[in-house]
Write a protein that holds these residues in place. Structure first.
Motif, PDB file in Angstrom:
ATOM      1  N   SER A   9       0.825  -1.204   0.000  1.00 29.32           N
ATOM      2  CA  SER A   9       0.000   0.000   0.000  1.00 29.32           C
ATOM      3  C   SER A   9       0.865   1.263   0.000  1.00 29.32           C
ATOM      4  O   SER A   9       1.841   1.351   0.743  1.00 29.32           O
ATOM      5  CB  SER A   9      -0.904   0.025   1.237  1.00 29.32           C
ATOM      6  N   ALA A  10       0.474   2.213  -0.829  1.00 23.91           N
ATOM      7  CA  ALA A  10       1.162   3.509  -0.847  1.00 23.91           C
ATOM      8  C   ALA A  10       0.655   4.405   0.273  1.00 23.91           C
ATOM      9  O   ALA A  10       1.287   5.398   0.623  1.00 23.91           O
ATOM     10  CB  ALA A  10       0.952   4.189  -2.191  1.00 23.91           C
ATOM     11  N   THR A  11      -0.480   4.046   0.845  1.00 20.30           N
ATOM     12  CA  THR A  11      -1.090   4.824   1.924  1.00 20.30           C
ATOM     13  C   THR A  11      -0.641   4.269   3.273  1.00 20.30           C
ATOM     14  O   THR A  11      -0.725   3.072   3.501  1.00 20.30           O
ATOM     15  CB  THR A  11      -2.629   4.746   1.833  1.00 20.30           C
ATOM     16  N   PRO A  12      -0.156   5.125   4.157  1.00 20.05           N
ATOM     17  CA  PRO A  12       0.271   4.634   5.474  1.00 20.05           C
ATOM     18  C   PRO A  12      -0.933   4.222   6.330  1.00 20.05           C
ATOM     19  O   PRO A  12      -2.053   4.694   6.106  1.00 20.05           O
ATOM     20  CB  PRO A  12       0.992   5.837   6.092  1.00 20.05           C
ATOM     21  N   PRO A  13      -0.719   3.350   7.303  1.00 16.23           N
ATOM     22  CA  PRO A  13      -1.837   2.931   8.157  1.00 16.23           C
ATOM     23  C   PRO A  13      -2.393   4.107   8.955  1.00 16.23           C
ATOM     24  O   PRO A  13      -1.673   5.021   9.330  1.00 16.23           O
ATOM     25  CB  PRO A  13      -1.227   1.873   9.070  1.00 16.23           C
ATOM     26  N   SER A  14      -3.692   4.064   9.216  1.00 16.57           N
ATOM     27  CA  SER A  14      -4.347   5.137   9.967  1.00 16.57           C
ATOM     28  C   SER A  14      -4.677   4.719  11.391  1.00 16.57           C
ATOM     29  O   SER A  14      -4.833   5.561  12.267  1.00 16.57           O
ATOM     30  CB  SER A  14      -5.641   5.556   9.262  1.00 16.57           C
ATOM     31  N   HIS A  15      -4.792   3.414  11.610  1.00 13.16           N
ATOM     32  CA  HIS A  15      -5.198   2.899  12.920  1.00 13.16           C
ATOM     33  C   HIS A  15      -4.296   1.745  13.346  1.00 13.16           C
ATOM     34  O   HIS A  15      -3.724   1.052  12.507  1.00 13.16           O
ATOM     35  CB  HIS A  15      -6.653   2.432  12.888  1.00 13.16           C
ATOM     36  N   ALA A  16      -4.214   1.552  14.651  1.00 13.23           N
ATOM     37  CA  ALA A  16      -3.480   0.442  15.236  1.00 13.23           C
ATOM     38  C   ALA A  16      -4.484  -0.532  15.829  1.00 13.23           C
ATOM     39  O   ALA A  16      -5.247  -0.159  16.726  1.00 13.23           O
ATOM     40  CB  ALA A  16      -2.527   0.955  16.308  1.00 13.23           C
ATOM     41  N   LEU A  17      -4.504  -1.756  15.327  1.00 16.57           N
ATOM     42  CA  LEU A  17      -5.402  -2.796  15.836  1.00 16.57           C
ATOM     43  C   LEU A  17      -4.765  -3.471  17.044  1.00 16.57           C
ATOM     44  O   LEU A  17      -3.561  -3.718  17.063  1.00 16.57           O
ATOM     45  CB  LEU A  17      -5.634  -3.859  14.768  1.00 16.57           C
ATOM     46  N   SER A  18      -5.591  -3.787  18.023  1.00 18.03           N
ATOM     47  CA  SER A  18      -5.090  -4.504  19.189  1.00 18.03           C
ATOM     48  C   SER A  18      -4.626  -5.896  18.770  1.00 18.03           C
ATOM     49  O   SER A  18      -4.946  -6.378  17.684  1.00 18.03           O
ATOM     50  CB  SER A  18      -6.190  -4.617  20.242  1.00 18.03           C
ATOM     51  N   ALA A  19      -3.882  -6.549  19.644  1.00 18.31           N
ATOM     52  CA  ALA A  19      -3.361  -7.886  19.350  1.00 18.31           C
ATOM     53  C   ALA A  19      -4.493  -8.858  19.026  1.00 18.31           C
ATOM     54  O   ALA A  19      -4.355  -9.708  18.150  1.00 18.31           O
ATOM     55  CB  ALA A  19      -2.532  -8.394  20.516  1.00 18.31           C
ATOM     56  N   GLY A  20      -5.625  -8.736  19.695  1.00 19.16           N
ATOM     57  CA  GLY A  20      -6.767  -9.603  19.439  1.00 19.16           C
ATOM     58  C   GLY A  20      -7.634  -9.140  18.283  1.00 19.16           C
ATOM     59  O   GLY A  20      -8.627  -9.773  17.947  1.00 19.16           O
ATOM     60  N   ARG A  21      -7.290  -7.998  17.694  1.00 19.40           N
ATOM     61  CA  ARG A  21      -8.006  -7.401  16.553  1.00 19.40           C
ATOM     62  C   ARG A  21      -9.467  -7.090  16.858  1.00 19.40           C
ATOM     63  O   ARG A  21     -10.334  -7.166  15.986  1.00 19.40           O
ATOM     64  CB  ARG A  21      -7.884  -8.284  15.310  1.00 19.40           C
ATOM     65  N   THR A  22      -9.767  -6.735  18.110  1.00 18.73           N
ATOM     66  CA  THR A  22     -11.140  -6.411  18.485  1.00 18.73           C
ATOM     67  C   THR A  22     -11.347  -4.925  18.719  1.00 18.73           C
ATOM     68  O   THR A  22     -12.471  -4.445  18.671  1.00 18.73           O
ATOM     69  CB  THR A  22     -11.549  -7.170  19.758  1.00 18.73           C
TER      70      THR A  22
END
Length: 104
Positions: free
Chosen positions: A44-57
Motif C-alpha cells: 500500500s502507498a497509503t500509510p496505516p491510519s489505525h493500530a489494531l489490538s493484538a486480538g483485533r477487536t
C-alpha cells in the motif's frame, strides 16, 4: 468487538472495529470505524491510519505522539480507499474567473 460486513457504497469487505479514543470523554458512546480487511503495508502507498489490538477487536488512531507499537497490527480506514467516497480532483478555474490577487 469487531464485525465483518461489506461497504454499503462499494461492496468491499470491511471490518467494523471499536475505536478506543486516546482521551475518553464521560457520557460519549464508543464508535466503530470501518477498516479494510485486505490492507497490507508492503503493497500500500497509503500509510496505516489505525493500530489494531493484538486480538483485533479494538483499535486506536495512529498519531505522531503515539505511533504503532510492536504488539499492534497496522490498519487503514476504509474511508481512505472507498472508490464511492473518492472526490474527483478539483478542476482548474478559468483565467477570467481569477481574482485580481490570484492573477498576479
Amino acid at each position: 468487538m469487531a464485525y465483518r460486513t461489506t461497504c454499503d457504497f462499494c461492496g468491499a469487505p470491511i471490518e467494523l472495529v471499536l475505536v478506543v479514543p486516546d482521551q475518553p470523554r464521560k457520557g460519549t458512546t464508543r464508535k466503530h470505524v470501518p477498516l479494510d480487511l485486505d490492507f497490507d503495508t508492503a503493497s500500500s502507498a497509503t500509510p496505516p491510519s489505525h493500530a489494531l489490538s493484538a486480538g483485533r477487536t479494538t483499535c486506536r488512531p495512529i498519531t505522531a505522539d503515539r505511533p504503532l507499537e510492536h504488539h499492534e497490527h497496522p490498519a487503514l480506514t476504509h474511508f481512505a480507499t472507498c472508490p464511492a467516497r473518492q472526490r474527483p480532483p478539483a478542476a482548474p478555474r478559468p483565467a477570467h474567473a481569477l481574482t485580481a490577487q490570484e492573477s498576479r
